[in-house]
Design a protein around this motif. Structure first.
Motif: not given
Length: 115
Positions: A98, A100-103, A106-108, A110
């Motif tokens: 889960e 996810v590279e949001t930019s 930058s990772y989150e 989830r």
């Protein structure tokens, strides 16, 4: 005279760190100098093979303490790189899907939602 060093570094590995470790292993297998974790956000590592089949390993904690430590590993076993590849495969198996590279860069993490 040898001095004793004890240290602990918390490091968050990103997907590109795992890819870079794979590249570093390939470089080391060819007998060349390799670096890993050179992003500046974590301690970095350098690996320098020598003529006697040994390997010098240096760790530099630039982001936090500025401490550097170098030590020789005398002739790592022939299967060392293969074992490292096996360990890398295990890390990839358990790495959170889960993420996810949001930019760029930058990772989150989830959580999966049950629908």
């Amino acid at each position: 005279m040898a001095e004793s060093v004890s240290a602990h570094f918390s490091v968050t590995l990103l997907p590109e760190d795992l890819e870079e470790w794979e590249d570093a292993l390939a470089t080391l297998e060819s007998g060349r100098f390799a670096m890993w974790l050179e992003s500046g956000r974590t301690p970095s590592m350098k690996f320098k093979p020598d003529e006697s089949r040994g390997l010098w390993v240096s760790v530099h904690d630039g982001p936090s303490s500025g401490v550097s430590v170098s030590l020789p590993l005398f002739a790592p076993p022939e299967a060392w790189a293969s074992e490292q590849r096996d360990l890398l495969a295990r890390v990839r198996e358990v790495y959170p899907r889960e993420v996810v590279e949001t930019s760029p860069g930058s990772y989150e993490w989830r959580r999966a939602t049950n629908v």
